[in-house]
Design a protein around this motif. Sequence first.
Motif, PDB file in Angstrom:
ATOM      1  N   ARG A   1       0.824  -1.216   0.000  1.00  0.00           N
ATOM      2  CA  ARG A   1       0.000   0.000   0.000  1.00  0.00           C
ATOM      3  C   ARG A   1       0.855   1.262   0.000  1.00  0.00           C
ATOM      4  O   ARG A   1       0.517   2.248  -0.656  1.00  0.00           O
TER       5      ARG A   1
ATOM      6  N   LEU B   1     -10.571  -4.438  -4.540  1.00  0.00           N
ATOM      7  CA  LEU B   1      -9.927  -4.221  -5.835  1.00  0.00           C
ATOM      8  C   LEU B   1     -10.846  -4.615  -6.983  1.00  0.00           C
ATOM      9  O   LEU B   1     -11.484  -5.674  -6.954  1.00  0.00           O
TER      10      LEU B   1
ATOM     11  N   ALA C   1     -10.284  -4.741 -11.299  1.00  0.00           N
ATOM     12  CA  ALA C   1      -9.286  -4.552 -12.356  1.00  0.00           C
ATOM     13  C   ALA C   1      -9.807  -5.138 -13.646  1.00  0.00           C
ATOM     14  O   ALA C   1     -10.440  -6.190 -13.661  1.00  0.00           O
TER      15      ALA C   1
ATOM     16  N   LEU D   1      -9.838   0.157  -4.757  1.00  0.00           N
ATOM     17  CA  LEU D   1      -8.616   0.236  -5.541  1.00  0.00           C
ATOM     18  C   LEU D   1      -8.978  -0.247  -6.942  1.00  0.00           C
ATOM     19  O   LEU D   1      -9.501  -1.352  -7.105  1.00  0.00           O
TER      20      LEU D   1
ATOM     21  N   TYR E   1     -12.230   6.131  -3.610  1.00  0.00           N
ATOM     22  CA  TYR E   1     -11.510   5.220  -4.481  1.00  0.00           C
ATOM     23  C   TYR E   1     -10.125   5.759  -4.821  1.00  0.00           C
ATOM     24  O   TYR E   1      -9.872   6.964  -4.789  1.00  0.00           O
TER      25      TYR E   1
ATOM     26  N   ALA F   1      -0.727  -3.995  -6.340  1.00  0.00           N
ATOM     27  CA  ALA F   1      -2.166  -3.752  -6.299  1.00  0.00           C
ATOM     28  C   ALA F   1      -2.925  -4.974  -5.771  1.00  0.00           C
ATOM     29  O   ALA F   1      -3.807  -4.852  -4.911  1.00  0.00           O
ATOM     30  N   TYR F   2      -2.574  -6.159  -6.282  1.00  0.00           N
ATOM     31  CA  TYR F   2      -3.226  -7.374  -5.786  1.00  0.00           C
ATOM     32  C   TYR F   2      -2.921  -7.581  -4.306  1.00  0.00           C
ATOM     33  O   TYR F   2      -3.812  -7.921  -3.518  1.00  0.00           O
TER      34      TYR F   2
ATOM     35  N   ALA G   1      -4.751  -5.263  -1.727  1.00  0.00           N
ATOM     36  CA  ALA G   1      -6.204  -5.419  -1.556  1.00  0.00           C
ATOM     37  C   ALA G   1      -6.539  -6.522  -0.556  1.00  0.00           C
ATOM     38  O   ALA G   1      -5.790  -7.485  -0.377  1.00  0.00           O
TER      39      ALA G   1
ATOM     40  N   PHE H   1     -10.462  -9.216  -4.247  1.00  0.00           N
ATOM     41  CA  PHE H   1     -10.549  -8.827  -5.642  1.00  0.00           C
ATOM     42  C   PHE H   1     -11.927  -9.222  -6.155  1.00  0.00           C
ATOM     43  O   PHE H   1     -12.358 -10.364  -5.979  1.00  0.00           O
TER      44      PHE H   1
ATOM     45  N   SER I   1      -4.421 -12.597  -8.799  1.00  0.00           N
ATOM     46  CA  SER I   1      -4.859 -12.178  -7.473  1.00  0.00           C
ATOM     47  C   SER I   1      -4.636 -13.274  -6.446  1.00  0.00           C
ATOM     48  O   SER I   1      -4.074 -13.049  -5.362  1.00  0.00           O
TER      49      SER I   1
ATOM     50  N   THR J   1      -4.692 -13.013  -2.423  1.00  0.00           N
ATOM     51  CA  THR J   1      -5.886 -12.189  -2.258  1.00  0.00           C
ATOM     52  C   THR J   1      -7.115 -12.955  -2.712  1.00  0.00           C
ATOM     53  O   THR J   1      -7.217 -13.329  -3.881  1.00  0.00           O
TER      54      THR J   1
END
Length: 423
Positions: free
Chosen positions: A233, A246, A248, A282, A299, A314-315, A318, A321, A337, A342
């Motif tokens: 983060r 998350l 994506a 995210l 967000y 990013a994964y 979170a 996901f 993910s 995650t």
Amino acid sequence: MKVLHLSTYHRAGGAAIAANRLNQALNRAGLSSQMLVAETSIDEPSVVSLARTGWQKRWATARFALDRLTFVPFERSRAVRFAFSPALIGTDISDHPLVRQADILHLHWTTFGFLSTRSLGKLLALKKPVVWTMHDMWSFTGGCHHSGTCERYQQQCGHCPFLRNPAPDDLSHGDWLRKQQAYENARLTPVGCSQWLANRARQSSLFGNLAVKAIPNPLDTQLFSPLEKTAARQELNVSTNKRLILFAAAKVSALGKGFSYFQQALHCLHQQLARPEEVELLIFGAGDESLLQDLPFRYHFLGSLSNLRQIMAAYSAADLFVIPSLEENLPNTIMESMACGTPVVGFEVGGIPEMVHHQQNGYLVQYRSVDDLANGMQWILDQPETAYQQLAANARQHVVTNYDETVVARRYIELYKSVVTQS
């Protein structure tokens, strides 16, 4: 044994990424593997582009445009413009040196002006063993990439719901006939990335008599692995003391990615949570940030990410996901993910149930249910720390066991050996 992968792209889109990962995995496993693509955006070992000069690159772009233009007079609406490929435009690569040198041709996603059905036929007529990894349904339909509820691919297509004027002898039926002719007497082995897709191929009129296999896409699980959550983060400059959800997609606004369901479910979740201010979003992918203005949570929009370290961050950053896709095969995003530890919340559609095991490594949502999508997000957010850590561990273990590149490469090498020895 020399293997040549044929793909329109090698980095643009999930099918291209999966094909490129397989090519790399096979080379690391000691096989002679190369990839021939219409055009590359970046030089990469074992990837060869047809378009090398400026003129060739312009011609590749022109073929893409011509391929799309051939469908425009037939399309039901602009919404389905990229959901159907007539494959009337392509290039003949049957005399390409790499094709001639290959012991096995391995097809992937080849439309959008790279290979037409006619040029596919010329490749198949070489009588080389051909393995075709199906990343969607196009190879065994009259042109659609996903048929939805339509099952006419089990006969000879026609009456296509993607066309402006459906009829027994419409464009889809003509495309089905062209494929039937191209596939005749070919040494062809179709492979579904998921059991779901392989089963649909077995039900098709074009592939029903072939020995359809099921082998998943590969992932380098040493590369895609969990990063410490707080550190991830901090790398992304997002909140370190909130719960992060998350979303994506390559293109956030793509109709099939189900963003509207995600948006509606977030409003339900906001009402269900005792402390909604503790949850933030995210989001990464291409798209207009204005789509996010009506979301009920704060967000962090990361835009389109190409740097692998940022994607893994990013994964890893979170807590869960969410993939509300309305049609999917075996999504790379779920694999990535889960490899990062995650858990995933997604609709029970396509190959997703083969990846997300309900309340074991994520939450499998009733198809198109906004309420259950909200419940799935809340269920994961409500898990005690010990239970959550078990979910995360289960998620990663499922990927390592089933999708690690060494496992998948071994399965493909075994398949290659078997098709080469067949008469």
